[in-house]
Design a protein around this motif. Sequence first.
Motif, short mmCIF file in Angstrom:
data_model
loop_
_atom_site.label_atom_id
_atom_site.label_comp_id
_atom_site.label_asym_id
_atom_site.label_seq_id
_atom_site.Cartn_x
_atom_site.Cartn_y
_atom_site.Cartn_z
N GLU A 87 4.67 2.06 1.77
CA GLU A 87 4.34 0.64 1.69
C GLU A 87 4.26 0.24 0.22
O GLU A 87 4.00 1.07 -0.64
N PRO A 88 4.47 -1.04 -0.07
CA PRO A 88 4.34 -1.49 -1.46
C PRO A 88 2.93 -1.31 -2.01
O PRO A 88 2.74 -1.09 -3.21
N THR A 89 1.93 -1.41 -1.12
CA THR A 89 0.54 -1.27 -1.57
C THR A 89 -0.31 -0.75 -0.42
O THR A 89 0.17 -0.63 0.71
N THR A 90 -1.55 -0.42 -0.73
CA THR A 90 -2.47 0.05 0.30
C THR A 90 -3.34 -1.10 0.78
O THR A 90 -3.34 -2.18 0.20
N GLY A 91 -4.11 -0.86 1.83
CA GLY A 91 -4.98 -1.87 2.38
C GLY A 91 -5.25 -1.61 3.85
O GLY A 91 -4.77 -0.62 4.43
N ILE A 92 -5.98 -2.51 4.48
CA ILE A 92 -6.33 -2.34 5.88
C ILE A 92 -5.09 -2.39 6.77
O ILE A 92 -4.91 -1.55 7.66
N ALA A 93 -4.23 -3.37 6.50
CA ALA A 93 -3.03 -3.52 7.34
C ALA A 93 -2.11 -2.31 7.24
O ALA A 93 -1.66 -1.78 8.27
N PRO A 94 -1.76 -1.81 6.05
CA PRO A 94 -0.92 -0.60 5.99
C PRO A 94 -1.57 0.61 6.65
O PRO A 94 -0.89 1.39 7.33
N PHE A 95 -2.90 0.76 6.49
CA PHE A 95 -3.56 1.90 7.10
C PHE A 95 -3.52 1.80 8.62
O PHE A 95 -3.27 2.80 9.31
N MET A 96 -3.77 0.62 9.16
CA MET A 96 -3.71 0.44 10.60
C MET A 96 -2.30 0.62 11.12
O MET A 96 -2.09 1.09 12.25
N ALA A 97 -1.30 0.27 10.32
CA ALA A 97 0.08 0.51 10.72
C ALA A 97 0.36 2.01 10.87
O ALA A 97 1.07 2.44 11.78
N LEU A 98 -0.22 2.80 9.98
CA LEU A 98 -0.08 4.25 10.11
C LEU A 98 -0.78 4.74 11.37
O LEU A 98 -0.28 5.61 12.07
N VAL B 52 1.02 6.78 14.59
CA VAL B 52 0.61 8.10 15.08
C VAL B 52 0.12 8.02 16.52
O VAL B 52 0.47 8.85 17.36
N MET B 53 -0.67 7.00 16.83
CA MET B 53 -1.33 6.95 18.13
C MET B 53 -0.40 6.54 19.26
O MET B 53 -0.72 6.78 20.44
N ARG B 54 0.73 5.95 18.96
CA ARG B 54 1.64 5.51 20.01
C ARG B 54 2.73 6.53 20.34
O ARG B 54 3.65 6.23 21.09
#
Length: 370
Positions: A228-239, A243-245
């Motif tokens: 991702e271009p940067t970190t944050g809540i949205a990128p972490f939740m995307a990870l 994984v969970m799906r």
Amino acid sequence: MKKAARGHKTGYRARLRAQIVLRAARGRSNARIAVEVGVHVDTVRTWRGRIAELGLPGLADRQRPGRPATFTALQAAQVKALACQLPAEAGAPLSRWSCPELAREAVERGIAPFPSTSTVRRWLGQDALKPWQHRSWIFITDPDFRPKAERVLDLYARIWDGIPLGADEYVISADEKTSIQARCRCHPALAPGQARAMRVNHTYGRGGALAYLAAYDVRQATVFGYCEPTTGIAPFMALVVQVMRQEPCAGAKRVFRVVDNGSSHRGNAAADRLVAAFPNAVLVHTPVLASWLNQVEIFFSIVQREVVAPNDSPDLAQVGDRLRAFEDRYNATAQPFQWKFATSDLDDLLARLDRHTADHPEESSVALAA
């Protein structure tokens, strides 16, 4: 004696003396032995006389007193004591001691008259002192360090609340590796050659930076990651969604996600956000300033050594492609990390820190204030 005179592993001097004795036993003259062995006749005369006087023990070197010691044991001990002090405590404008600086300080303090650098190094080597080396460390500041660390260590041992985990329960270690730069070197790197390391040009053009988010399955040694271009809540939740799906986490009874206290997944809000999206997920935080308990950091260290450094990429697209390709390469042959730090080791660590803070209470108070 014959074995000593002919043995390939016998020392040169011992073999030479044995040859002189054997030839003398055959009745040869000193002059002839000197020619055959290749030494001066006085040398032959010396060893013939020594063997006649003392027997076989006479072939050994005599004890020599040697040159009188230039420095006393007290002087050596004083230099060692100086090396065990911080330079600032000794009033020296240095960050750490070196052997030349210790020798100079010993002269200025009147400890010893002009000891050489090699002499100081020899003294320090007697007690394995290396004051020029240093290691960084940090005090424990989390008041709940032990229970938090114990939960993480139990998960690595596949235990939760004293109950072993089932086959359908998984432990995922997740984090972000930030600021991976694309550095386009001004001159191409040169491949290594005979007696020559790879050469990388020092100057480069900046092509931006990205973050690599990764989740590591502790039991199966599988990495799930993306850039991702940067970190944050949205990128972490995307990870998390990535994984969970997919299996095995999609059909798991519980999935424990071990994370540190980064801003994108800190506190109870992050745990509630995770459970709201995936009810079978449990967020487990490492203690504050204890990311070393997060196994994905080991994978990130491998990425740093084998992919990131030295970096020579024209743009971020190539950096991202290389990270994803390495992830596939790693997953093809990876084995679980042999994690050996258990709760018993944790107790030993805390006991050592307690002893240290008891001896240096001022350091403990400073660390807690920080």
